[in-house]
Design a protein around this motif. Structure first.
Motif, PDB file in Angstrom:
ATOM      1  N   ILE A  14       0.843  -1.208   0.000  1.00  0.00           N
ATOM      2  CA  ILE A  14       0.000   0.000   0.000  1.00  0.00           C
ATOM      3  C   ILE A  14       0.870   1.247   0.000  1.00  0.00           C
ATOM      4  O   ILE A  14       0.623   2.192  -0.759  1.00  0.00           O
ATOM      5  CB  ILE A  14      -0.959  -0.014   1.205  1.00  0.00           C
ATOM      6  N   LYS A  15       1.907   1.261   0.838  1.00  0.00           N
ATOM      7  CA  LYS A  15       2.827   2.402   0.869  1.00  0.00           C
ATOM      8  C   LYS A  15       3.481   2.619  -0.494  1.00  0.00           C
ATOM      9  O   LYS A  15       3.605   3.753  -0.955  1.00  0.00           O
ATOM     10  CB  LYS A  15       3.906   2.178   1.922  1.00  0.00           C
ATOM     11  N   THR A  16       3.894   1.532  -1.133  1.00  0.00           N
ATOM     12  CA  THR A  16       4.519   1.619  -2.450  1.00  0.00           C
ATOM     13  C   THR A  16       3.561   2.220  -3.468  1.00  0.00           C
ATOM     14  O   THR A  16       3.942   3.115  -4.230  1.00  0.00           O
ATOM     15  CB  THR A  16       4.984   0.219  -2.910  1.00  0.00           C
ATOM     16  N   MET A  17       2.322   1.737  -3.493  1.00  0.00           N
ATOM     17  CA  MET A  17       1.341   2.250  -4.441  1.00  0.00           C
ATOM     18  C   MET A  17       1.035   3.725  -4.177  1.00  0.00           C
ATOM     19  O   MET A  17       0.942   4.529  -5.108  1.00  0.00           O
ATOM     20  CB  MET A  17       0.053   1.447  -4.406  1.00  0.00           C
ATOM     21  N   CYS A  18       0.887   4.086  -2.917  1.00  0.00           N
ATOM     22  CA  CYS A  18       0.574   5.474  -2.578  1.00  0.00           C
ATOM     23  C   CYS A  18       1.729   6.407  -2.938  1.00  0.00           C
ATOM     24  O   CYS A  18       1.501   7.524  -3.412  1.00  0.00           O
ATOM     25  CB  CYS A  18       0.225   5.595  -1.099  1.00  0.00           C
ATOM     26  N   THR A  19       2.942   5.954  -2.756  1.00  0.00           N
ATOM     27  CA  THR A  19       4.105   6.749  -3.150  1.00  0.00           C
ATOM     28  C   THR A  19       4.144   6.925  -4.662  1.00  0.00           C
ATOM     29  O   THR A  19       4.384   8.023  -5.166  1.00  0.00           O
ATOM     30  CB  THR A  19       5.405   6.078  -2.655  1.00  0.00           C
ATOM     31  N   LYS A  20       3.894   5.852  -5.383  1.00  0.00           N
ATOM     32  CA  LYS A  20       3.910   5.884  -6.849  1.00  0.00           C
ATOM     33  C   LYS A  20       2.888   6.870  -7.405  1.00  0.00           C
ATOM     34  O   LYS A  20       3.154   7.579  -8.374  1.00  0.00           O
ATOM     35  CB  LYS A  20       3.634   4.483  -7.386  1.00  0.00           C
ATOM     36  N   HIS A  21       1.709   6.937  -6.783  1.00  0.00           N
ATOM     37  CA  HIS A  21       0.628   7.793  -7.285  1.00  0.00           C
ATOM     38  C   HIS A  21       0.482   9.109  -6.511  1.00  0.00           C
ATOM     39  O   HIS A  21      -0.480   9.842  -6.733  1.00  0.00           O
ATOM     40  CB  HIS A  21      -0.693   7.017  -7.247  1.00  0.00           C
ATOM     41  N   ALA A  22       1.422   9.379  -5.614  1.00  0.00           N
ATOM     42  CA  ALA A  22       1.447  10.625  -4.818  1.00  0.00           C
ATOM     43  C   ALA A  22       0.195  10.776  -3.947  1.00  0.00           C
ATOM     44  O   ALA A  22      -0.306  11.876  -3.763  1.00  0.00           O
ATOM     45  CB  ALA A  22       1.639  11.837  -5.712  1.00  0.00           C
ATOM     46  N   PHE A  23      -0.298   9.650  -3.405  1.00  0.00           N
ATOM     47  CA  PHE A  23      -1.398   9.687  -2.454  1.00  0.00           C
ATOM     48  C   PHE A  23      -0.796   9.873  -1.068  1.00  0.00           C
ATOM     49  O   PHE A  23       0.170   9.205  -0.708  1.00  0.00           O
ATOM     50  CB  PHE A  23      -2.210   8.393  -2.461  1.00  0.00           C
ATOM     51  N   ARG A  24      -1.376  10.760  -0.275  1.00  0.00           N
ATOM     52  CA  ARG A  24      -0.863  11.022   1.071  1.00  0.00           C
ATOM     53  C   ARG A  24      -1.654  10.215   2.097  1.00  0.00           C
ATOM     54  O   ARG A  24      -2.865  10.300   2.148  1.00  0.00           O
ATOM     55  CB  ARG A  24      -0.926  12.508   1.377  1.00  0.00           C
ATOM     56  N   ILE A  25      -0.924   9.437   2.894  1.00  0.00           N
ATOM     57  CA  ILE A  25      -1.525   8.556   3.891  1.00  0.00           C
ATOM     58  C   ILE A  25      -1.607   9.259   5.238  1.00  0.00           C
ATOM     59  O   ILE A  25      -0.628   9.826   5.707  1.00  0.00           O
ATOM     60  CB  ILE A  25      -0.711   7.257   4.037  1.00  0.00           C
ATOM     61  N   SER A  26      -2.788   9.198   5.846  1.00  0.00           N
ATOM     62  CA  SER A  26      -2.970   9.726   7.189  1.00  0.00           C
ATOM     63  C   SER A  26      -2.698   8.633   8.221  1.00  0.00           C
ATOM     64  O   SER A  26      -2.035   8.866   9.220  1.00  0.00           O
ATOM     65  CB  SER A  26      -4.391  10.244   7.353  1.00  0.00           C
ATOM     66  N   ALA A  27      -3.233   7.432   7.986  1.00  0.00           N
ATOM     67  CA  ALA A  27      -3.038   6.302   8.901  1.00  0.00           C
ATOM     68  C   ALA A  27      -3.060   5.004   8.106  1.00  0.00           C
ATOM     69  O   ALA A  27      -3.751   4.892   7.088  1.00  0.00           O
ATOM     70  CB  ALA A  27      -4.135   6.283   9.954  1.00  0.00           C
ATOM     71  N   LEU A  28      -2.291   4.047   8.583  1.00  0.00           N
ATOM     72  CA  LEU A  28      -2.226   2.735   7.936  1.00  0.00           C
ATOM     73  C   LEU A  28      -2.070   1.697   9.030  1.00  0.00           C
ATOM     74  O   LEU A  28      -1.175   1.795   9.866  1.00  0.00           O
ATOM     75  CB  LEU A  28      -1.040   2.687   6.972  1.00  0.00           C
ATOM     76  N   GLU A  29      -2.975   0.720   9.054  1.00  0.00           N
ATOM     77  CA  GLU A  29      -2.880  -0.329  10.075  1.00  0.00           C
ATOM     78  C   GLU A  29      -3.244  -1.678   9.482  1.00  0.00           C
ATOM     79  O   GLU A  29      -4.111  -1.780   8.613  1.00  0.00           O
ATOM     80  CB  GLU A  29      -3.761  -0.020  11.289  1.00  0.00           C
ATOM     81  N   GLU A  30      -2.544  -2.686   9.960  1.00  0.00           N
ATOM     82  CA  GLU A  30      -2.832  -4.050   9.550  1.00  0.00           C
ATOM     83  C   GLU A  30      -4.065  -4.526  10.308  1.00  0.00           C
ATOM     84  O   GLU A  30      -4.211  -4.247  11.505  1.00  0.00           O
ATOM     85  CB  GLU A  30      -1.632  -4.944   9.857  1.00  0.00           C
ATOM     86  N   LEU A  31      -4.950  -5.225   9.622  1.00  0.00           N
ATOM     87  CA  LEU A  31      -6.192  -5.697  10.233  1.00  0.00           C
ATOM     88  C   LEU A  31      -6.028  -7.102  10.785  1.00  0.00           C
ATOM     89  O   LEU A  31      -5.340  -7.942  10.183  1.00  0.00           O
ATOM     90  CB  LEU A  31      -7.322  -5.690   9.200  1.00  0.00           C
ATOM     91  N   VAL A  32      -6.655  -7.376  11.920  1.00  0.00           N
ATOM     92  CA  VAL A  32      -6.630  -8.706  12.515  1.00  0.00           C
ATOM     93  C   VAL A  32      -7.312  -9.696  11.585  1.00  0.00           C
ATOM     94  O   VAL A  32      -6.873 -10.835  11.437  1.00  0.00           O
ATOM     95  CB  VAL A  32      -7.331  -8.691  13.900  1.00  0.00           C
ATOM     96  N   SER A  33      -8.362  -9.266  10.908  1.00  0.00           N
ATOM     97  CA  SER A  33      -9.118 -10.143  10.016  1.00  0.00           C
ATOM     98  C   SER A  33      -8.437 -10.345   8.666  1.00  0.00           C
ATOM     99  O   SER A  33      -8.967 -11.026   7.808  1.00  0.00           O
ATOM    100  CB  SER A  33     -10.528  -9.591   9.818  1.00  0.00           C
TER     101      SER A  33
END
Length: 80
Positions: A14-33
């Protein structure tokens, strides 16, 4: 539109894709499910991210880690 997107992907991809497309991430968390929950700063970026990840979107409810609650601020009783 919501800035939150739940996807079946690793946080690193996800970080790689967001960097590639210049999307700015506010929060990122792995889900238990399984998968990850990403919150983008701009709703337009979230919509574009959904289009790019359309085959990996998680529909419905997901199980988040209990530690996400520990990061949330609770106002003092006198402010309520």
């Amino acid at each position: 539109m919501s800035r939150v997107v739940n996807v079946r992907a690793t946080p690193d991809s996800i970080k790689t894709m967001c960097t590639k497309h210049a999307f700015r991430i506010s929060a990122l968390e792995e889900l238990v499910s399984g998968g990850a929950r990403v919150v983008l700063l701009d709703p337009r970026d979230a919509d574009a991210f959904r289009v790019l990840m359309k085959d990996r979107l998680i529909e419905g409810s997901v199980t988040r880690s209990a530690s996400h609650m520990a990061r949330q601020w609770t106002p003092p009783a006198r402010w309520k």
